[in-house]
Structure formats: C-alpha cells, structure tokens
Design a protein around this motif. Structure first.
Motif, PDB file in Angstrom:
ATOM      1  N   ILE A  53       0.860  -1.343   0.099  1.00 27.30           N
ATOM      2  CA  ILE A  53      -0.059   0.069   0.016  1.00 27.30           C
ATOM      3  C   ILE A  53       0.938   1.282   0.052  1.00 27.30           C
ATOM      4  CG2 ILE A  53      -1.781   1.316   1.353  1.00 27.30           C
ATOM      5  CD1 ILE A  53      -2.520  -1.498   0.350  1.00 27.30           C
ATOM      6  N   LEU A 111      -7.813   4.922  -2.798  1.00 25.47           N
ATOM      7  CA  LEU A 111      -6.742   5.728  -1.827  1.00 25.47           C
ATOM      8  C   LEU A 111      -6.680   7.192  -2.128  1.00 25.47           C
ATOM      9  CD1 LEU A 111      -3.660   3.182  -2.086  1.00 25.47           C
ATOM     10  CD2 LEU A 111      -5.016   3.851  -0.113  1.00 25.47           C
ATOM     11  N   LEU A 116      -8.015  -0.201   3.864  1.00 31.18           N
ATOM     12  CA  LEU A 116      -7.254   0.612   3.103  1.00 31.18           C
ATOM     13  C   LEU A 116      -6.965   2.230   3.926  1.00 31.18           C
ATOM     14  CD1 LEU A 116      -8.405   0.005  -0.534  1.00 31.18           C
ATOM     15  CD2 LEU A 116      -6.211  -0.537   0.441  1.00 31.18           C
ATOM     16  N   TYR A 117      -8.113   2.698   4.286  1.00 30.32           N
ATOM     17  CA  TYR A 117      -8.062   3.894   4.964  1.00 30.32           C
ATOM     18  C   TYR A 117      -7.059   3.631   6.256  1.00 30.32           C
ATOM     19  CZ  TYR A 117      -9.426   8.017   7.494  1.00 30.32           C
ATOM     20  OH  TYR A 117      -9.487   9.275   8.326  1.00 30.32           O
ATOM     21  N   VAL A 121      -3.483   3.434   5.793  1.00 29.60           N
ATOM     22  CA  VAL A 121      -2.659   4.657   5.594  1.00 29.60           C
ATOM     23  C   VAL A 121      -2.361   5.459   6.690  1.00 29.60           C
ATOM     24  CG1 VAL A 121      -2.965   7.033   4.329  1.00 29.60           C
ATOM     25  CG2 VAL A 121      -3.585   4.837   2.985  1.00 29.60           C
TER      26      VAL A 121
END
Ligand SMILES: NC(=O)c1ccc[n+]([C@@H]2O[C@H](COP(=O)([O-])OP(=O)(O)OC[C@H]3O[C@@H](n4cnc5c(N)ncnc54)[C@H](OP(=O)(O)O)[C@@H]3O)[C@@H](O)[C@H]2O)c1
Length: 338
Positions: free
Chosen positions: A208, A267, A312-313, A316
């Motif tokens: 990622i 993203l 995914l959030y 990050v």
C-alpha cells in the motif's frame, strides 16, 4: 470485529511464533486481553523492534518473550514446553527463494514436531491464500474454497517462491501433524493490511505504501484480495477456541478481491494529497477480473469482516501515525466510507 472479552480465558498458556510480526503482534494483544498467558518467540529478545509487545495491556504480568529460531528445533521445543496451544505465524515474507524456502518448510516441520513432542492441544498455522488459488488450469467458473491447492509447478515456473514455499510448508504441516496425531487448524488469509502495532513496515503494508510515496508511477493490471490484520488475528483465536474447528479457513471478506485500479481510486479519494498513480501499466490487455471464492467456512464460525475500503483507510492512517508517511500540513484526507 470487536474482541469478545466475555469469554475470558485464564490459566491457559499459549505460544506465538514470530511474536513481533505484523499479524502476530495483534494475536498476542488479543490473547492477553482475553486473559491468556503468552510465550512469544522472537529471534532477538533485546531488539528494540519488540518493545511494542512489552507495552501491551497485561504484558507485564502474562507475556514472556523467548529466543527461538525456526531452524533451531531445540529452541522451539523449549518455547512450547508447558503450552496448551501454539500459533505458528513466523515465516519470512519474501519472493527470494534462498531466504524463503528453508525457514518456511523446515521451520514449519520443526514447529509441528516440537509441538507434538510438547503435547500441545492444538496448533494454529498461518498459511496463505497463496497455497490455495495459484492454479492456471482452474476454470474461472469454479468457486475457490478450502479444497483447492496451488499448483506447485506453476508457482515454480512463475518464480512465485513465496506461494511455492507456503504451499510446500502447509502440505508438510498436514503430513507431520497427521503422522503425530497433532490437532492442526490452518488459516489462509488474503493480503493482510490495516493498523500496525509494530514500529517497522512489513512486506504486505509496503504494497500500500508504494502507491503513496511516488515510488511507483503506474498500477498493475491485476487483482488482489485484502483482509484486515485484526480480523486475521481474531480468526486465529476463533479457530483455536472452537473445538469443532478443523481443516483450512480462507480468511477475507466477501468481495474483497479488487483490481489494483480500484485500490488506487479508493486511496486517491481518501488521500488526494499523495502522488497516487492514475495509469495502468498494461492498458492494452483486458482488465483482470477477480476469481470467485468462498469464505463461508470462517463466516460460519461467526467472524465478521472489516470492509476493504476501511482496511485501506486504516492502513494509511497507521502509516502516518507511525511516521512512515508524511502527514499533510492541511489535512485534506477525505473519509466518507460511503
Ligand atoms: N502479511 C500478509 O499479507 C500475509 C498474508 C497471508 C499469510 N501471511 C503469513 O502470516 C505470517 C506472518 O506474516 P506477517 O505479515 O505478520 O509477517 P512479518 O511482519 O514479516 O513477521 C514475520 C515474523 O517471522 C519471523 N521470522 C522470520 N524468519 C524467522 C526464522 N527463521 N525464525 C524465527 N522467526 C522468523 C520474524 O521474526 P523476527 O522479528 O525475529 O525477524 C517476524 O517477526 C507468515 O507466515 C506469512 O506467510 C501473511
């Protein structure tokens, strides 16, 4: 899925191999929260990269870090002594055959034999979806489930040494466990992402990170399945604690296999401030499609999954919090899960 602390376990001691790893750190955290005493194996107990484990709630009272290497049978035997169960997560995660094969295959055999010698009640082995789906001859109409095995020749020919080694290791684990009457249950996660407990960046999180740093300019025309690290850790504990659990468990949410083009779109929507690629490396070929798979077996045990957008959030945000990604001066992050 939140941890169910209503089923507090006390008096059980379990061992987690490679305790400071990405997945293992969450397993250790949840086990401590549930009241287990935990022996965590690490190769160097004095390495500062293990410090986060000592900070976990309950660690002072119930966590012991022991030095063990997968290729040192005696060190494993000593670690498993007096344990009710073993969670075998330790493995290199690399496509370098020189670094991957021996610890994955010989190491896993060593773990199974040492666990059988120590008379542990159950071993939970962290395998991978890579031992399940890599088969070019499977019809796209077939639903991939726990009966499927990756084709070793195909893994070898495509130089996918990680999937090759994990497949050989899982097969060896089943053979050794059967020969010794050891109760083995296997979890087969898709690519694991989400919140890091450990201070370092592991291989699946780099997957990622590379889209956010500008180090890649395009995304591949391929698909990938994702699963949250907390869900994977809970899956391990669930299959350990459920007496009727047996065999293999594919571990990922339904519809978690998405095209890398969708990954970068998600993203970019959440984090428009980063130089996220917008172009596919291969725009000529038809867009790769996800294969069909079933996660029914683990869902039947009651596991609830975090949606892939949330994973995914969280990945990050965690990379920012741990200092692996610069935090934009003006927070332009745009979190709207819908
Ligand atoms: N992350 C994923 O996407 C993913 C997906 C499916 C399956 N898995 C499987 O899940 C497990 C954990 O993966 P992860 O992502 O959490 O990896 P990770 O963060 O890289 O952790 C792996 C751990 O294995 C230990 N290790 C490596 N070689 C060893 C050896 N020779 N002896 C003893 N320990 C050794 C390392 O210990 P040190 O701290 O001592 O270096 C490290 O803590 C692996 O079995 C992997 O194949 C991972």
């Amino acid at each position: 899925m939140p941890i169910d602390s209503s089923t507090q376990v006390s008096g059980q001691t379990v061992c987690v191999t490679g305790a400071a790893g990405f997945i293992a750190s969450w397993i250790v955290k949840f086990l401590l929260e549930k009241g287990y005493s935990v022996k965590g194996t690490v190769r160097n107990p004095d390495d500062p990269k293990n410090a986060h484990l000592r900070e976990l709630e309950g660690a002072k009272e119930r966590l012991a870090l022991c030095k063990a290497d997968l290729l040192d049978y005696e060190s494993l035997k000593e670690a498993f002594n007096g344990c009710d169960g073993v969670f075998h997560t330790a493995s290199p995660v690399t496509d370098d055959p020189e670094k991957m094969l021996e610890p994955a295959v010989i190491g896993t055999k060593n773990v199974i034999v040492a666990a059988a010698e120590a008379k542990v009640r159950r071993v939970v082995f962290t395998s991978s979806i890579g031992t399940v789906y890599m088969d070019p001859n499977r019809s796209p109409d077939i639903v991939v489930d726990e009966h499927c095995w990756s084709d070793l020749e195909y893994c070898k020919n495509t130089k996918n040494w990680y999937c090759y080694a994990k497949t050989v290791a899982e097969k060896a684990a089943w053979e050794e466990a059967k020969a010794r009457g050891l109760d083995l249950v296997v979890v087969n996660p898709m690519l694991v992402i989400g919140t890091l407990l450990q201070p370092t960046v592991n291989a699946s999180i780099i997957h990622i990170l590379k889209y956010l740093t500008g180090s890649v300019k395009t995304y591949a025309n391929s698909v990938q399945g994702y699963v949250d690290v907390r869900d994977v850790a809970l899956a391990h504990i669930l299959v350990y604690e459920t007496p009727s659990a047996s065999g293999r468990y594919i571990c990922a949410d339904s519809d978690s296999i998405i095209h890398r083009g969708e990954v970068v779109e998600i993203l970019a929507k959440f984090f428009p401030e980063y130089p996220i690629p917008t172009k596919c490396k291969d725009e000529k070929s038809p867009r790769a499609k996800p294969y069909k798979y079933s996660n029914q077996k683990i869902k039947d045990l009651g596991l609830k999954f975090t949606p892939v957008r949330q994973c995914l959030y969280d990945s990050v945000k965690s990379l920012q919090e741990k200092g692996h990604l610069p935090i934009p001066t003006q927070n332009q992050s745009n979190f709207n899960i819908n």
